[in-house]
Design a protein around this motif. Structure first.
Motif, short mmCIF file in Angstrom:
data_model
loop_
_atom_site.label_atom_id
_atom_site.label_comp_id
_atom_site.label_asym_id
_atom_site.label_seq_id
_atom_site.Cartn_x
_atom_site.Cartn_y
_atom_site.Cartn_z
N ILE A 39 0.85 -1.20 0.11
CA ILE A 39 -0.05 0.03 0.09
C ILE A 39 1.00 1.42 0.06
CG2 ILE A 39 -1.84 1.17 1.23
CD1 ILE A 39 -2.70 -1.53 2.33
N ALA A 40 1.96 1.09 0.86
CA ALA A 40 2.96 2.34 0.88
C ALA A 40 3.65 2.48 -0.46
CB ALA A 40 3.63 2.28 2.08
N CYS A 41 4.07 1.27 -0.86
CA CYS A 41 5.02 1.27 -1.95
C CYS A 41 4.31 2.00 -3.14
CB CYS A 41 5.58 -0.14 -2.26
SG CYS A 41 6.78 -0.39 -3.66
N PHE A 42 3.02 1.49 -3.32
CA PHE A 42 2.58 1.99 -4.49
C PHE A 42 1.67 3.14 -4.35
CE2 PHE A 42 3.29 -2.55 -5.34
CZ PHE A 42 4.04 -2.46 -6.44
N GLY A 43 1.57 3.73 -3.30
CA GLY A 43 1.20 4.97 -3.02
C GLY A 43 -0.22 4.88 -2.79
N TRP A 44 -1.06 3.65 -2.57
CA TRP A 44 -2.57 3.75 -2.74
C TRP A 44 -3.02 4.34 -1.36
CZ3 TRP A 44 -1.47 -2.12 -3.19
CH2 TRP A 44 -1.23 -2.39 -4.71
N ALA A 45 -2.42 4.37 -0.20
CA ALA A 45 -2.74 5.37 0.91
C ALA A 45 -1.45 5.72 1.69
CB ALA A 45 -3.73 4.52 1.73
N THR A 46 -1.59 7.04 2.22
CA THR A 46 -0.15 6.99 2.90
C THR A 46 -0.23 6.53 4.33
OG1 THR A 46 -1.12 9.01 4.09
CG2 THR A 46 -0.50 9.46 1.94
N GLN A 47 0.87 6.55 5.10
CA GLN A 47 1.05 5.89 6.16
C GLN A 47 0.03 6.36 7.27
OE1 GLN A 47 5.14 5.10 6.79
NE2 GLN A 47 5.17 3.25 5.84
N ASP A 48 0.18 7.65 7.18
CA ASP A 48 -1.18 8.38 8.22
C ASP A 48 -2.31 7.82 7.87
OD1 ASP A 48 1.09 10.01 9.35
OD2 ASP A 48 0.82 11.88 8.42
N GLU A 49 -2.61 8.01 6.60
CA GLU A 49 -3.94 7.55 6.21
C GLU A 49 -4.27 6.25 6.72
OE1 GLU A 49 -4.89 9.79 2.30
OE2 GLU A 49 -3.84 8.22 2.05
N MET A 50 -3.15 5.17 6.58
CA MET A 50 -3.36 3.75 6.98
C MET A 50 -3.58 3.75 8.58
SD MET A 50 -3.81 2.18 4.57
CE MET A 50 -4.17 0.30 5.30
N GLN A 51 -3.07 4.55 9.27
CA GLN A 51 -2.97 4.66 10.76
C GLN A 51 -4.48 5.11 11.08
OE1 GLN A 51 -0.44 7.20 12.62
NE2 GLN A 51 1.10 5.55 12.83
#
Ligand code: UDP
Length: 259
Positions: free
Chosen positions: A137-149
């Motif tokens: 998800i992070a590698c391909f930019g589908w969502a940022t780490q903040d968004e995933m949090q």
């Protein structure tokens, strides 16, 4: 009903342009699909029930501070929602082993999990919504780490609330799927809950008998799917406004209008 611009037609819902900018109308169909649309059918009255169940759950979640796209229910099959940019990730929340988890890891269906498990699938029908890791998800930019949090924290809160809600009406919340969206305010966006929460995207088992009260009845040709959806709505204290005939007529009317 006036003609409206259709934005998108999915497997179980249609999205129309809403009355104001930044809004959409979600129309709930009776159409059901499974196994990435290899199996197709209809569950009579499903759209009416899912509209009402989703309204109920999103409203209760709103009361505990979970922001969502839901604005209000408009009629038996439609609700007004905020337009969001859907994050292309299906969040699967699991309390008990079932379905693809059981198959993938050879864990018997019905085995309670030591703790709640979050899984992510990349939303792409042509790929069959593959399971992905947070690294993808992070590698391909589908969502940022903040968004995933934000997404994972909300998913856990939603699960805690819903597991209690269903336990109170004798239903085990085995697993369910969530989708989130970005709500834009100028250059900024924040994550809110989107899509729907209904027996289409949850595994709900009767606490006493383990009887399935969800879309697995359709997926696995068990029969009685319309009754199972009605049972969930009934236990939640919700009833369609009209009888089954009215439910039926509205969907056939839409088909006559040519959507
Ligand atoms: N689910 C869903 N849409 C999907 C995939 C899964 O609503 O495209 C829901 C499904 O109803 C179940 C949970 O997510 O409640 C977990 O599904 P699973 O991964 O076991 O997949 P399945 O067995 O449905 O293929």
């Amino acid at each position: 009903m006036s003609r409206r611009r259709q934005i998108y037609e999915g497997k179980a819902k249609i999205l129309y342009e809403g009355p104001e900018p930044g809004t959409l109308i979600q129309y709930f169909k009776d159409d059901a699909t499974a196994f990435n649309a290899e199996k197709k059918g209809t569950i009579s009255g499903k759209g009416v029930i899912n509209n009402r169940v989703s309204e109920h759950i999103f409203t209760l979640l709103g009361n505990i501070g979970i922001p969502s796209h839901f604005i209000r229910r408009l009629n038996m099959r439609e609700q007004l929602v905020k337009q969001v940019e859907i994050v292309p990730i299906e969040v699967i929340v699991r309390n008990v082993a079932a379905g693809s988890l059981s198959k993938r890891l050879g864990i018997e269906e019905g085995t309670p999990l030591p703790h709640t498990l979050l899984e992510y699938c990349y939303k792409d029908d042509s790929l069959g919504d593959p399971l992905v890791a947070e690294e993808h998800i992070a590698c391909f930019g589908w969502a940022t780490q903040d968004e995933m949090q934000d997404i994972s924290a909300m998913a856990i809160r939603i699960n805690d609330f819903m597991a209690g809600l269903f336990a109170g009406i004798g239903i085990k919340l085995v697993d369910f799927k969530l989708e989130f969206g970005r709500l834009f305010d100028g250059d900024f966006s924040r994550i809110i809950l989107a899509d729907e929460i209904s027996p289409d995207g949850c595994r709900l088992w009767d606490m006493e008998t383990n009887e399935k009260l969800d879309k697995d009845r359709f997926r696995r040709d068990l029969g009685g799917e319309a009754e199972a959806y009605q049972e969930v709505a009934r236990r939640l204290g919700l009833f369609p406004e009209g009888g089954p005939s009215e439910v039926h007529d509205l969907d056939s009317e839409r088909k006559k209008r040519g959507k």
